[in-house]
Motif scaffolding. Structure first.
Motif, short mmCIF file in Angstrom:
data_model
loop_
_atom_site.label_atom_id
_atom_site.label_comp_id
_atom_site.label_asym_id
_atom_site.label_seq_id
_atom_site.Cartn_x
_atom_site.Cartn_y
_atom_site.Cartn_z
N GLN A 185 -17.56 -1.75 -25.97
CA GLN A 185 -16.42 -0.81 -26.13
C GLN A 185 -16.17 -0.06 -24.82
O GLN A 185 -15.03 0.18 -24.44
CB GLN A 185 -16.73 0.22 -27.21
CG GLN A 185 -16.58 -0.30 -28.62
CD GLN A 185 -16.82 0.81 -29.64
OE1 GLN A 185 -16.11 1.82 -29.65
NE2 GLN A 185 -17.81 0.64 -30.49
N LYS A 186 -17.26 0.29 -24.18
CA LYS A 186 -17.14 1.00 -22.91
C LYS A 186 -16.41 0.14 -21.88
O LYS A 186 -15.60 0.64 -21.08
CB LYS A 186 -18.54 1.33 -22.38
CG LYS A 186 -18.65 2.74 -21.85
CD LYS A 186 -20.09 3.06 -21.59
CE LYS A 186 -20.21 4.21 -20.60
NZ LYS A 186 -21.57 4.33 -20.12
N ASN A 207 -14.15 -1.81 -22.62
CA ASN A 207 -12.79 -1.98 -23.15
C ASN A 207 -12.50 -3.43 -23.55
O ASN A 207 -11.44 -3.95 -23.31
CB ASN A 207 -11.77 -1.49 -22.11
CG ASN A 207 -10.40 -1.31 -22.74
OD1 ASN A 207 -10.29 -1.12 -23.96
ND2 ASN A 207 -9.36 -1.42 -21.93
N ILE A 252 -10.53 -2.77 -38.57
CA ILE A 252 -11.37 -1.77 -37.91
C ILE A 252 -11.56 -0.62 -38.90
O ILE A 252 -10.60 -0.23 -39.58
CB ILE A 252 -10.64 -1.21 -36.66
CG1 ILE A 252 -10.39 -2.33 -35.63
CG2 ILE A 252 -11.40 -0.06 -36.02
CD1 ILE A 252 -11.62 -2.80 -34.90
N PRO A 292 -18.73 -5.23 -31.71
CA PRO A 292 -18.57 -3.79 -31.86
C PRO A 292 -19.52 -2.95 -31.01
O PRO A 292 -19.58 -1.72 -31.17
CB PRO A 292 -18.89 -3.59 -33.35
CG PRO A 292 -19.93 -4.64 -33.62
CD PRO A 292 -19.69 -5.79 -32.67
N LYS A 311 -21.52 -0.64 -28.37
CA LYS A 311 -21.07 0.50 -27.57
C LYS A 311 -20.78 0.06 -26.13
O LYS A 311 -19.77 0.46 -25.54
CB LYS A 311 -22.14 1.59 -27.55
CG LYS A 311 -22.15 2.45 -28.79
CD LYS A 311 -21.19 3.65 -28.64
CE LYS A 311 -21.03 4.46 -29.92
NZ LYS A 311 -20.19 3.90 -30.96
N LEU A 368 -16.60 0.99 -35.57
CA LEU A 368 -16.89 1.19 -34.14
C LEU A 368 -17.72 2.44 -33.86
O LEU A 368 -18.27 2.58 -32.77
CB LEU A 368 -15.59 1.22 -33.34
CG LEU A 368 -14.78 -0.09 -33.40
CD1 LEU A 368 -13.49 0.02 -32.63
CD2 LEU A 368 -15.61 -1.26 -32.86
N ASN A 369 -17.79 3.34 -34.85
CA ASN A 369 -18.61 4.54 -34.63
C ASN A 369 -19.73 4.58 -35.64
O ASN A 369 -19.48 4.50 -36.83
CB ASN A 369 -17.77 5.82 -34.80
CG ASN A 369 -16.78 5.94 -33.67
OD1 ASN A 369 -17.13 5.76 -32.51
ND2 ASN A 369 -15.52 6.19 -34.02
N CYS A 406 -12.84 -3.50 -30.21
CA CYS A 406 -11.88 -2.39 -30.03
C CYS A 406 -10.50 -2.92 -29.61
O CYS A 406 -9.49 -2.24 -29.75
CB CYS A 406 -12.41 -1.35 -29.05
SG CYS A 406 -12.62 -1.96 -27.38
#
Ligand SMILES: Cc1cc2nc3c(=O)[nH]c(=O)nc-3n(C[C@H](O)[C@H](O)[C@H](O)COP(=O)(O)O)c2cc1C
Length: 326
Positions: free
Chosen positions: A101-102, A104, A139, A96, A98, A172-173, A108
């Motif tokens: 996620q960036k 991709n 998620i 998870p 950041k 994820l946040n 995510c």
């Protein structure tokens, strides 16, 4: 397919399941199924020191875990995994962070099940290596079995037969990876139910298994178990795996011999990798011992001076004196 191969797996852990730690794990257990750390597809393809990063020094059975979502890259990585004699290439669909996620990829991707399906089938169709996935059960904050079921339903259209499930959602946040391993609640029942839906797929249970007793009990209920943090803090518990899970004895109960074998390995690598990375898998021996701090500073000093023979004696003496139960 050998249904017992993944009965006990050591989870991929960035910064921990390095080639050196895996060497130690393999001295301790001949049977545990090992994982590399997650390595991004770009690193696997382009790193100048690729050999150092993904070497598989007869550590089988072992999977190379890759992070990525671009077919061409993933196919090339799967071919490399095959060339390096890995048993399996595993796609990370659970991280998870950041940064991930960036890029991709990671957890995510659970929102992009068709993309994941296509990535997995691209690797499976273009190589002969076993392809697998490691994912979460969902998620966000809420449990939703339908979401998980629909995700898995799409994934298995790729033809893969092995799925490792970290049995908690990824948030994820707002939660960093560490908190994402403790705050979202565990839900083993989802893994149990999904196995009932797809009995011909191997589902390996991961998350929150804190003792070998629990691991053993759960291994009877699931196709296999995967443990991370227990091995991170106590790698020496691996010396019990071959007997407990595979009914096989190994000769690793002479603990000094484990240290000697590991130092033989290290001595050949000094100069090729940092001494800290080489020794860190052993340093956990001192974590829960009363005088661990003093010894750690002595070790630090000797590490700075590259006094490898001295370091070996310290470890051997410590183990001899403490009668460390490993
Ligand atoms: C330090 C650390 C690094 C991790 N790195 C990865 C990784 O590279 N790839 C991955 O799929 N999971 C990674 N994880 C998650 C573990 O594989 C595992 O899913 C998680 O720790 C839950 O299992 P446990 O409760 O037995 O520790 C990491 C966990 C830890 C503690």
């Amino acid at each position: 397919m050998n249904n017992n191969l993944r009965k006990f797996c050591v989870a991929p852990m960035m910064g921990y399941t390095t080639p050196h730690a895996r060497k130690l794990y393999r001295i301790l257990s001949k049977k545990a199924f090992l994982f590399t750390e997650m390595i991004s597809s770009k690193t696997i393809l382009h790193a100048k020191n690729r050999d150092l990063i993904i070497e598989n020094n007869h550590q089988n059975p072992i999977a190379l875990q890759v992070g990525g979502a671009e077919y061409k890259d993933l196919i090339a990585c799967a071919k490399i995994a095959q060339d390096y004699n890995y048993n399996e290439i595993n796609l990370n669909v659970g991280c998870p962070s950041k940064a991930v996620q960036k890029g991709n990829f990671g957890a995510c991707l659970m929102k992009k099940k068709k993309l994941v399906r296509d990535c997995l089938s691209a690797m499976a169709n273009n190589t002969n290596i076993e392809v697998s996935m490691k994912c979460r059960i969902g998620i966000g904050n809420k449990f939703n079995y339908d979401f998980f079921h629909e995700f898995i339903d799409e994934i298995i259209k790729s033809g893969i037969k092995i799925i490792y499930v970290h049995a908690r959602n990824a948030i994820l946040n707002g939660l960093n990876p560490k908190k994402n391993r403790t705050i979202p609640p565990l839900n083993y029942d989802f893994v149990y139910r999904i196995k009932k839906n797809y009995p011909y797929i191997q589902f390996i249970l991961n998350g929150g298994i804190n003792s070998l007793d629990d691991a053993y009990k759960l291994s009877k209920k699931f196709d296999g178990v995967m443990l991370g943090r227990l091995i991170k803090v106590d790698p020496f518990c691996l010396s019990n795996i071959d007997k407990l899970f595979f009914n096989q004895t190994n000769n690793n109960n002479i603990y000094q011999n484990i240290i000697i074998e590991y130092f033989d390995y290290i001595k050949n690598r000094i100069g090729h990798d940092s001494i800290f990375r080489l020794l860190s898998p052993l340093l956990h021996i001192f974590f829960s011992t009363p005088n661990g701090k003093n010894i750690k500073s002595e070790i630090n000093l000797n590490m700075k001076n590259y006094e490898i023979d001295k370091l070996e004696s310290i470890f051997l003496e410590f183990i001899g004196k403490q009668k460390v139960v490993i």
